[in-house]
Scaffold this motif. Structure first.
Motif, PDB file in Angstrom:
ATOM      1  N   PHE A 187       0.864  -1.177   0.000  1.00 21.79           N
ATOM      2  CA  PHE A 187       0.000   0.000   0.000  1.00 21.79           C
ATOM      3  C   PHE A 187       0.903   1.230   0.000  1.00 21.79           C
ATOM      4  O   PHE A 187       2.035   1.163   0.458  1.00 21.79           O
ATOM      5  CB  PHE A 187      -0.939   0.009   1.211  1.00 21.79           C
ATOM      6  CG  PHE A 187      -0.267   0.385   2.500  1.00 21.79           C
ATOM      7  CD1 PHE A 187       0.327  -0.569   3.297  1.00 21.79           C
ATOM      8  CD2 PHE A 187      -0.247   1.705   2.924  1.00 21.79           C
ATOM      9  CE1 PHE A 187       0.932  -0.226   4.478  1.00 21.79           C
ATOM     10  CE2 PHE A 187       0.358   2.046   4.111  1.00 21.79           C
ATOM     11  CZ  PHE A 187       0.952   1.081   4.892  1.00 21.79           C
ATOM     12  N   ILE A 208       9.062   5.052   5.216  1.00 20.06           N
ATOM     13  CA  ILE A 208       8.446   6.343   5.514  1.00 20.06           C
ATOM     14  C   ILE A 208       9.292   7.421   4.871  1.00 20.06           C
ATOM     15  O   ILE A 208      10.505   7.473   5.090  1.00 20.06           O
ATOM     16  CB  ILE A 208       8.375   6.575   7.038  1.00 20.06           C
ATOM     17  CG1 ILE A 208       7.675   5.406   7.691  1.00 20.06           C
ATOM     18  CG2 ILE A 208       7.652   7.856   7.338  1.00 20.06           C
ATOM     19  CD1 ILE A 208       7.536   5.562   9.179  1.00 20.06           C
ATOM     20  N   GLY A 209       8.679   8.270   4.071  1.00 17.77           N
ATOM     21  CA  GLY A 209       9.423   9.325   3.408  1.00 17.77           C
ATOM     22  C   GLY A 209       9.516  10.548   4.280  1.00 17.77           C
ATOM     23  O   GLY A 209       8.661  10.817   5.102  1.00 17.77           O
ATOM     24  N   ARG A 210      10.590  11.307   4.149  1.00 13.65           N
ATOM     25  CA  ARG A 210      10.781  12.529   4.925  1.00 13.65           C
ATOM     26  C   ARG A 210      10.962  13.731   4.029  1.00 13.65           C
ATOM     27  O   ARG A 210      12.105  14.144   3.853  1.00 13.65           O
ATOM     28  CB  ARG A 210      12.031  12.427   5.798  1.00 13.65           C
ATOM     29  CG  ARG A 210      12.075  11.254   6.707  1.00 13.65           C
ATOM     30  CD  ARG A 210      12.103  11.781   8.107  1.00 13.65           C
ATOM     31  NE  ARG A 210      12.800  10.974   9.044  1.00 13.65           N
ATOM     32  CZ  ARG A 210      13.635  11.502   9.928  1.00 13.65           C
ATOM     33  NH1 ARG A 210      13.893  12.780   9.884  1.00 13.65           N
ATOM     34  NH2 ARG A 210      14.167  10.741  10.820  1.00 13.65           N
ATOM     35  N   PRO A 211       9.965  14.425   3.515  1.00 13.00           N
ATOM     36  CA  PRO A 211       8.589  13.975   3.497  1.00 13.00           C
ATOM     37  C   PRO A 211       8.229  13.072   2.322  1.00 13.00           C
ATOM     38  O   PRO A 211       7.243  12.352   2.393  1.00 13.00           O
ATOM     39  CB  PRO A 211       7.803  15.280   3.389  1.00 13.00           C
ATOM     40  CG  PRO A 211       8.718  16.189   2.665  1.00 13.00           C
ATOM     41  CD  PRO A 211      10.091  15.793   3.028  1.00 13.00           C
ATOM     42  N   VAL A 244       0.913   5.764   0.381  1.00 15.06           N
ATOM     43  CA  VAL A 244       0.202   7.011   0.658  1.00 15.06           C
ATOM     44  C   VAL A 244       0.707   8.017  -0.358  1.00 15.06           C
ATOM     45  O   VAL A 244       1.889   8.343  -0.382  1.00 15.06           O
ATOM     46  CB  VAL A 244       0.469   7.495   2.090  1.00 15.06           C
ATOM     47  CG1 VAL A 244      -0.099   8.875   2.279  1.00 15.06           C
ATOM     48  CG2 VAL A 244      -0.157   6.546   3.067  1.00 15.06           C
ATOM     49  N   GLN A 275      -4.357  13.553   0.278  1.00 13.59           N
ATOM     50  CA  GLN A 275      -3.541  12.364   0.455  1.00 13.59           C
ATOM     51  C   GLN A 275      -4.454  11.161   0.397  1.00 13.59           C
ATOM     52  O   GLN A 275      -5.547  11.154   0.964  1.00 13.59           O
ATOM     53  CB  GLN A 275      -2.827  12.419   1.797  1.00 13.59           C
ATOM     54  CG  GLN A 275      -1.824  13.545   1.854  1.00 13.59           C
ATOM     55  CD  GLN A 275      -1.123  13.582   3.165  1.00 13.59           C
ATOM     56  OE1 GLN A 275      -1.323  12.718   4.009  1.00 13.59           O
ATOM     57  NE2 GLN A 275      -0.292  14.580   3.357  1.00 13.59           N
ATOM     58  N   TRP A 276      -4.036  10.138  -0.334  1.00 16.54           N
ATOM     59  CA  TRP A 276      -4.848   8.946  -0.515  1.00 16.54           C
ATOM     60  C   TRP A 276      -4.043   7.730  -0.072  1.00 16.54           C
ATOM     61  O   TRP A 276      -2.863   7.630  -0.381  1.00 16.54           O
ATOM     62  CB  TRP A 276      -5.194   8.739  -1.989  1.00 16.54           C
ATOM     63  CG  TRP A 276      -5.714   9.928  -2.708  1.00 16.54           C
ATOM     64  CD1 TRP A 276      -4.977  10.950  -3.239  1.00 16.54           C
ATOM     65  CD2 TRP A 276      -7.079  10.221  -3.010  1.00 16.54           C
ATOM     66  NE1 TRP A 276      -5.800  11.847  -3.853  1.00 16.54           N
ATOM     67  CE2 TRP A 276      -7.105  11.425  -3.715  1.00 16.54           C
ATOM     68  CE3 TRP A 276      -8.273   9.577  -2.740  1.00 16.54           C
ATOM     69  CZ2 TRP A 276      -8.275  11.999  -4.165  1.00 16.54           C
ATOM     70  CZ3 TRP A 276      -9.442  10.150  -3.190  1.00 16.54           C
ATOM     71  CH2 TRP A 276      -9.432  11.348  -3.895  1.00 16.54           C
ATOM     72  N   LYS A 277      -4.733   6.794   0.597  1.00 19.96           N
ATOM     73  CA  LYS A 277      -4.078   5.521   0.916  1.00 19.96           C
ATOM     74  C   LYS A 277      -4.511   4.559  -0.176  1.00 19.96           C
ATOM     75  O   LYS A 277      -5.668   4.254  -0.329  1.00 19.96           O
ATOM     76  CB  LYS A 277      -4.519   5.014   2.282  1.00 19.96           C
ATOM     77  CG  LYS A 277      -3.884   3.687   2.633  1.00 19.96           C
ATOM     78  CD  LYS A 277      -4.341   3.249   3.979  1.00 19.96           C
ATOM     79  CE  LYS A 277      -4.203   1.761   4.184  1.00 19.96           C
ATOM     80  NZ  LYS A 277      -4.731   0.880   3.212  1.00 19.96           N
ATOM     81  N   THR A 322       7.789  -0.959   6.459  1.00 21.70           N
ATOM     82  CA  THR A 322       7.234   0.248   5.830  1.00 21.70           C
ATOM     83  C   THR A 322       8.392   1.173   5.534  1.00 21.70           C
ATOM     84  O   THR A 322       9.343   1.245   6.278  1.00 21.70           O
ATOM     85  CB  THR A 322       6.309   1.034   6.764  1.00 21.70           C
ATOM     86  OG1 THR A 322       6.516   0.625   8.080  1.00 21.70           O
ATOM     87  CG2 THR A 322       4.887   0.922   6.394  1.00 21.70           C
ATOM     88  N   LEU A 368       4.357   9.439  -0.157  1.00 21.15           N
ATOM     89  CA  LEU A 368       4.806   9.791   1.186  1.00 21.15           C
ATOM     90  C   LEU A 368       5.207   8.562   1.997  1.00 21.15           C
ATOM     91  O   LEU A 368       6.005   8.644   2.899  1.00 21.15           O
ATOM     92  CB  LEU A 368       3.681  10.511   1.931  1.00 21.15           C
ATOM     93  CG  LEU A 368       3.283  11.843   1.370  1.00 21.15           C
ATOM     94  CD1 LEU A 368       1.858  12.137   1.712  1.00 21.15           C
ATOM     95  CD2 LEU A 368       4.153  12.911   1.947  1.00 21.15           C
ATOM     96  N   LEU A 369       4.595   7.425   1.708  1.00 22.93           N
ATOM     97  CA  LEU A 369       4.793   6.245   2.551  1.00 22.93           C
ATOM     98  C   LEU A 369       4.506   5.030   1.685  1.00 22.93           C
ATOM     99  O   LEU A 369       3.581   5.048   0.886  1.00 22.93           O
ATOM    100  CB  LEU A 369       3.742   6.270   3.659  1.00 22.93           C
ATOM    101  CG  LEU A 369       4.006   5.785   5.094  1.00 22.93           C
ATOM    102  CD1 LEU A 369       2.752   5.959   5.890  1.00 22.93           C
ATOM    103  CD2 LEU A 369       4.425   4.367   5.179  1.00 22.93           C
TER     104      LEU A 369
END
Lengths: 155, 149
Positions: free
Chosen positions: A46, A94-97, A48, A55-57, A92, A84-85
């Motif tokens: 999945f 995780i992006g920054r951002p 984001v 923002q959509w998951k 997972t 983003l993720l």
């Protein structure tokens, strides 16, 4: 010096782990995740995604409806860049951002471009003989997310 | 011979009153009581319904945001963090997920939410250490002990 209420801070004292050991542990984790991605040991991914100022998951084969016009014809493939993720069952990212474009690839196709149902905007002041009625029809676009792919380029 | 005024037996009659009334009643069919049948009662209810729906469209955004915040607060308390600590530390670590996404992740992806909570906790501790600084006394203070003579 006597102990007052301000000698020690109100939060409990914390000790961070040793930076050298932590760097080793981080490198180990990154290596393992890279190996998992390269071997393909993940199920459904999945992501984001930031698209159309929302923002959509998102997973593969799901539909997204936006309340605006997209300048692409029906049937065009689109690559969504602001991810983003990204996650799977065991890890997972995780992006920054944001995550890098060489790491994730999210592809979508434009399915239909329609208008929304007629929404009614009404203003009314009682006892003042004032009413205005306006019917608003928004253009909408429906996208289907085809695939989400990740590549083992972690460092 | 030019006739300048229409003959007085030609009157203009309203012939589509039924459809004008149905246009309003179709929005009232699911109401309760006589206002779903009688036009005079229905126009009032239908106008109030339209106005309430326009105002509600603006309030919905506020309501949903408070709902997301409540859910994130509940989920972060399960992991031992309060909502202001969680959100502020996530923003300081440059993770720009909005509240809707974090609430959805907390519901459907519990492991991901746990990792986000751990990230926020770690950033919080680093912030505490940075706030303490070196641990030395600031210069210019000559005595910390108060003497009573």
């Amino acid at each position: 010096v006597a102990k007052t209420s301000l000698t020690s801070p109100p939060w409990p004292e914390v000790k961070l782990p040793d930076p050298v050991e932590e760097a080793k542990y981080h490198a180990e984790v990154v290596r393992k995740v890279n190996a998992m991605i390269a071997a393909g040991q993940y199920g459904r991914l999945f992501a984001v995604v930031h698209f159309a100022s929302k923002q959509w998951k998102v997973t593969s084969e799901d539909l997204i409806m936006m309340d605006n016009v997209l300048e692409a014809e029906c049937g065009d493939r689109i690559r969504m860049e602001k991810v983003l993720l990204v996650g799977a069952d065991d890890f997972t990212l995780i992006g920054r951002p944001l995550l890098g474009k060489d790491l994730v690839r999210v592809e979508a196709t434009v399915i239909e471009k329609t208008e929304s149902w007629p929404k009614i905007n009404m203003r009314f002041w009682r006892r003042h003989n004032y009413q205005r009625k306006k019917i608003i029809v928004n253009p909408q676009t429906v996208l289907r997310i085809n695939t989400i792919e990740i590549f083992p380029c972690l460092s | 011979m030019v006739l300048l005024s229409a003959p007085r037996w030609l009157r203009s009659r309203l012939t589509d009153r039924f459809w004008r009334v149905q246009e309003v009643l179709k929005y009232a069919r699911h109401f309760r009581g006589r206002k779903n049948r009688c036009y005079k009662l229905a126009i009032r209810s239908v106008q109030r319904a339209f106005v309430k729906s326009t105002k509600a469209r603006r309030k919905k955004k506020r309501i949903l945001r408070t709902l997301w915040i409540t859910r994130i607060e509940a989920a972060s308390l399960e992991h031992g963090l309060k909502y202001p600590a969680f959100i502020s530390n996530l923003l300081k670590s440059q993770v720009e997920l909005n509240r809707k996404m974090i609430a959805d992740l907390a519901i459907y992806e519990p492991k991901t939410f746990k990792s986000l909570a751990a990230l926020a906790q770690r950033r919080r501790q680093e912030g505490f250490l940075a706030a303490l600084g070196d641990g030395k006394e600031p210069e210019g203070i000559f005595s910390r002990i108060v003497h009573h003579y």
